[in-house]
Design a protein around this motif. Structure first.
Motif, PDB file in Angstrom:
ATOM      1  N   ASN A  74       0.905  -1.274   0.078  1.00  0.00           N
ATOM      2  CA  ASN A  74       0.074   0.078  -0.032  1.00  0.00           C
ATOM      3  C   ASN A  74       1.099   1.417   0.127  1.00  0.00           C
ATOM      4  OD1 ASN A  74      -2.266   1.550  -0.225  1.00  0.00           O
ATOM      5  ND2 ASN A  74      -3.153   0.989   1.942  1.00  0.00           N
ATOM      6  N   ALA A  75       0.349   2.244  -0.392  1.00  0.00           N
ATOM      7  CA  ALA A  75       1.251   3.609  -0.706  1.00  0.00           C
ATOM      8  C   ALA A  75       1.122   4.559   0.350  1.00  0.00           C
ATOM      9  CB  ALA A  75       0.691   4.314  -2.071  1.00  0.00           C
ATOM     10  N   PRO A  76       2.244   5.162   0.798  1.00  0.00           N
ATOM     11  CA  PRO A  76       2.540   5.944   1.757  1.00  0.00           C
ATOM     12  C   PRO A  76       1.363   7.347   1.562  1.00  0.00           C
ATOM     13  CG  PRO A  76       4.335   6.130   0.624  1.00  0.00           C
ATOM     14  CD  PRO A  76       3.400   4.948  -0.124  1.00  0.00           C
ATOM     15  N   GLY A 123       8.520   3.956   2.002  1.00  0.00           N
ATOM     16  CA  GLY A 123       7.254   4.036   2.781  1.00  0.00           C
ATOM     17  C   GLY A 123       6.225   3.421   2.535  1.00  0.00           C
ATOM     18  N   PHE A 124       6.362   2.442   1.643  1.00  0.00           N
ATOM     19  CA  PHE A 124       5.231   1.581   1.129  1.00  0.00           C
ATOM     20  C   PHE A 124       5.075   0.564   2.232  1.00  0.00           C
ATOM     21  CE2 PHE A 124       5.923   3.848  -2.950  1.00  0.00           C
ATOM     22  CZ  PHE A 124       4.968   3.550  -3.687  1.00  0.00           C
ATOM     23  N   ARG A 125       4.013   0.128   2.693  1.00  0.00           N
ATOM     24  CA  ARG A 125       3.591  -0.760   3.658  1.00  0.00           C
ATOM     25  C   ARG A 125       3.269  -2.078   3.187  1.00  0.00           C
ATOM     26  NH1 ARG A 125       1.219   3.430   4.208  1.00  0.00           N
ATOM     27  NH2 ARG A 125      -0.873   2.805   3.948  1.00  0.00           N
ATOM     28  N   LEU A 126       3.593  -3.256   3.705  1.00  0.00           N
ATOM     29  CA  LEU A 126       3.161  -4.649   3.368  1.00  0.00           C
ATOM     30  C   LEU A 126       1.567  -4.425   3.762  1.00  0.00           C
ATOM     31  CD1 LEU A 126       3.615  -7.368   2.277  1.00  0.00           C
ATOM     32  CD2 LEU A 126       4.251  -7.940   4.893  1.00  0.00           C
ATOM     33  N   ALA A 127       1.004  -4.987   2.623  1.00  0.00           N
ATOM     34  CA  ALA A 127      -0.815  -5.180   2.754  1.00  0.00           C
ATOM     35  C   ALA A 127      -1.041  -6.852   3.032  1.00  0.00           C
ATOM     36  CB  ALA A 127      -1.283  -4.598   1.643  1.00  0.00           C
ATOM     37  N   ALA A 128      -0.429  -7.612   2.302  1.00  0.00           N
ATOM     38  CA  ALA A 128      -0.659  -9.111   2.341  1.00  0.00           C
ATOM     39  C   ALA A 128      -0.047  -9.756   1.426  1.00  0.00           C
ATOM     40  CB  ALA A 128      -2.226  -9.422   2.228  1.00  0.00           C
TER      41      ALA A 128
END
Length: 176
Positions: A39-41, A99-104
């Motif tokens: 997911n984007a920051p 800054g991208f976050r792991l979603a799944a």
């Protein structure tokens, strides 16, 4: 490039295989895929109906961006960009530092069947079950592609309503 596809749940994958065989369509390949979604920051892809994934499979590593879905008859269409990369782990490190976050993560065993410009996959998705996806890549003729997908689904004995949610969305909804 537009990806036009329809997805359906499959109760009996062997019946689909038999119907493909009767049409003279043999499995082109079978491979395990692990899709790591981010997911984007600066915006929530769940809200904007976009997807960013790093795919690990037998052929290497691919980063994919998918734009918002558009319904086309009983199918869906979305813009898709793919780029092969040398290392999935390095790309994931870059995304994390930006800054991208792991979603799944979605893991599946996928069987590919090629019918000219149509790709049929049988997917055994961990935690979700078995599905069939019928896909056509097109530049702009999404209505014709959706009609052709509907005909192929009937020929393969696929019934039930099409599933418009992604494997990622289905997995996330089960985790809540």
């Amino acid at each position: 490039m537009l990806e036009v596809e329809a997805k359906f749940g499959v109760r009996d994958p062997e019946d689909v295989r038999v119907r493909l065989d009767r049409k003279g369509v043999q499995m082109a390949r079978r491979q395990r895929e692990r899709d790591v979604y981010y997911n984007a920051p600066h915006r929530d892809f769940g809200q904007t109906d976009e997807a960013l994934r790093v795919r690990y499979d037998d052929t290497g590593f691919t980063v994919t961006y998918k734009g918002p879905r558009v319904r086309v008859g009983s199918a869906k269409a979305r813009e898709e960009f793919n780029l092969k990369v040398a290392s999935g782990e390095t790309l994931e490190g870059i995304l994390s530092r930006l800054g991208f976050r792991l979603a799944a993560t979605v893991s599946k065993m996928r069987e590919f069947y090629e019918m000219g410009d149509v790709t049929v996959t049988l997917d055994d998705v961990e935690g979700l079950g078995t599905f069939i996806e019928i896909e056509i890549l097109t530049e702009d003729d999404k209505e014709d592609a959706a009609d052709r997908i509907g005909v192929i689904a009937k020929e393969l004995g696929v019934d039930g309503p099409p599933i418009y949610t992604s494997y990622l969305e289905m997995l996330l909804s089960r985790q809540q």
